[in-house]
Design an enzyme around this catalytic site. Structure first.
Site, PDB file in Angstrom:
ATOM      1  N   SER A  38       5.004  -3.852   4.213  1.00 14.85           N
ATOM      2  CA  SER A  38       3.772  -3.181   4.636  1.00 14.85           C
ATOM      3  C   SER A  38       2.954  -4.009   5.616  1.00 14.85           C
ATOM      4  O   SER A  38       2.042  -3.491   6.253  1.00 14.85           O
ATOM      5  CB  SER A  38       2.916  -2.841   3.409  1.00 14.85           C
ATOM      6  OG  SER A  38       2.606  -4.018   2.680  1.00 14.85           O
ATOM      7  N   TYR A 148       3.616  -4.662 -15.214  1.00 17.91           N
ATOM      8  CA  TYR A 148       4.608  -5.372 -14.400  1.00 17.91           C
ATOM      9  C   TYR A 148       5.897  -5.605 -15.199  1.00 17.91           C
ATOM     10  O   TYR A 148       7.004  -5.377 -14.693  1.00 17.91           O
ATOM     11  CB  TYR A 148       4.020  -6.700 -13.929  1.00 17.91           C
ATOM     12  CG  TYR A 148       4.901  -7.478 -12.990  1.00 17.91           C
ATOM     13  CD1 TYR A 148       5.041  -7.098 -11.658  1.00 17.91           C
ATOM     14  CD2 TYR A 148       5.588  -8.607 -13.428  1.00 17.91           C
ATOM     15  CE1 TYR A 148       5.844  -7.820 -10.788  1.00 17.91           C
ATOM     16  CE2 TYR A 148       6.389  -9.336 -12.566  1.00 17.91           C
ATOM     17  CZ  TYR A 148       6.512  -8.937 -11.246  1.00 17.91           C
ATOM     18  OH  TYR A 148       7.311  -9.657 -10.382  1.00 17.91           O
ATOM     19  N   CYS A 149       5.744  -6.051 -16.453  1.00 20.11           N
ATOM     20  CA  CYS A 149       6.921  -6.299 -17.287  1.00 20.11           C
ATOM     21  C   CYS A 149       7.715  -5.017 -17.519  1.00 20.11           C
ATOM     22  O   CYS A 149       8.949  -5.024 -17.491  1.00 20.11           O
ATOM     23  CB  CYS A 149       6.501  -6.908 -18.621  1.00 20.11           C
ATOM     24  SG  CYS A 149       5.744  -8.540 -18.486  1.00 20.11           S
ATOM     25  N   SER A 151       7.857  -2.456 -15.536  1.00 16.87           N
ATOM     26  CA  SER A 151       8.529  -2.077 -14.289  1.00 16.87           C
ATOM     27  C   SER A 151       9.778  -2.911 -14.058  1.00 16.87           C
ATOM     28  O   SER A 151      10.808  -2.400 -13.616  1.00 16.87           O
ATOM     29  CB  SER A 151       7.566  -2.212 -13.106  1.00 16.87           C
ATOM     30  OG  SER A 151       7.286  -3.566 -12.795  1.00 16.87           O
TER      31      SER A 151
END
Length: 241
Positions: A38, A148-149, A151
């Protein structure tokens, strides 16, 4: 000797430390690299170091249409490295739904879309290498990172499932799970914090982005043609599974 001459690789999150290291190594080993992220400015700086045989594709993975279009632009894709990801850390009792959703959307759903669209192209040529970058916390968990974990654990499960689906089509799907890798984020830790982490690592040091890059290069190479559905842990022994 690993040689990717004639191959085309797409690396997402290429503007970060690990992503740029992966792009540089695959390029050095002969691959044409499509560097995506990005941050166009950082991608251009990376491109300047590569000099040739590369393409920049700016992509916002939060936009599902851009995810689909990213793959459709590539006429010939041999290697896909899904490295992009974000964090939005806080304890679960304070985590808002949108904090959970945005991490899952980019780290897991966007990577599923990229995997799916890449597989459609790879099936046609009966060849492909897909490497999804997970994390040590996808196995071990980490307080304050439930989103996060989840994912990163999801990426590992997805990798296994997809590897079954495409195994007969000449496509391998694997994951790499880095531990603590030296980065701008780790540089911001104070000495006491750094020492506390290092004490948990049997090899006694942080990894460097190139450690992850070499793991990716191996899994993308013909030397790993009999390996699929696996997670390669690059963590200095911090987690042994």
């Amino acid at each position: 000797m690993i040689d990717f001459t004639g191959k085309t690789s797409l690396i997402t999150g290429a503007s970060g430390g690990i992503g740029s290291a992966i792009a540089r190594l695959l390029h050095k080993l002969g691959s044409k690299v499509i560097i995506s992220g990005s941050n166009e400015k950082k991608l251009k700086l990376l491109g300047n170091t590569l000099k040739d045989n590369y393409i920049i594709e700016v992509c916002n993975l939060a936009n599902k249409e851009e995810c689909n279009n990213l793959i459709s632009k590539i006429s010939n894709l041999d290697i896909l490295v899904c490295n992009a990801g974000i964090t939005s850390d806080t304890l679960a009792i304070r985590m808002k739904d949108q904090d959970f959703d945005k991490v899952i959307d980019i780290n897991l759903k966007a990577n599923f879309i990229l995997n799916r669209e890449a597989i459609k192209k790879m099936i046609q040529k009966r060849y492909g290498r897909i490497i999804n970058i997970s994390s040590i916390v996808g196995i071990a968990g980490n307080p304050g990172q439930a989103n996060y974990c989840a994912s990163k654990a999801g990426l590992i499960g997805m990798t296994k499932s997809l590897s079954y689906e495409v195994a007969t089509r000449g496509i391998t799907v694997n994951a790499v799970a880095p531990g603590f890798i030296k980065s701008d984020m780790t540089d911001k830790l104070n000495e006491k914090q750094r020492e506390a982490i290092v004490q948990k690592i049997p090899l006694g040091t942080y990894g460097i982005p190139e450690d992850v890059a070499y793991a990716v290069a191996f899994l993308a190479s013909n030397h790993a043609s009999y390996i699929t559905g696996q997670t390669l842990h690059v963590n200095g022994g911090m987690l042994m599974v």
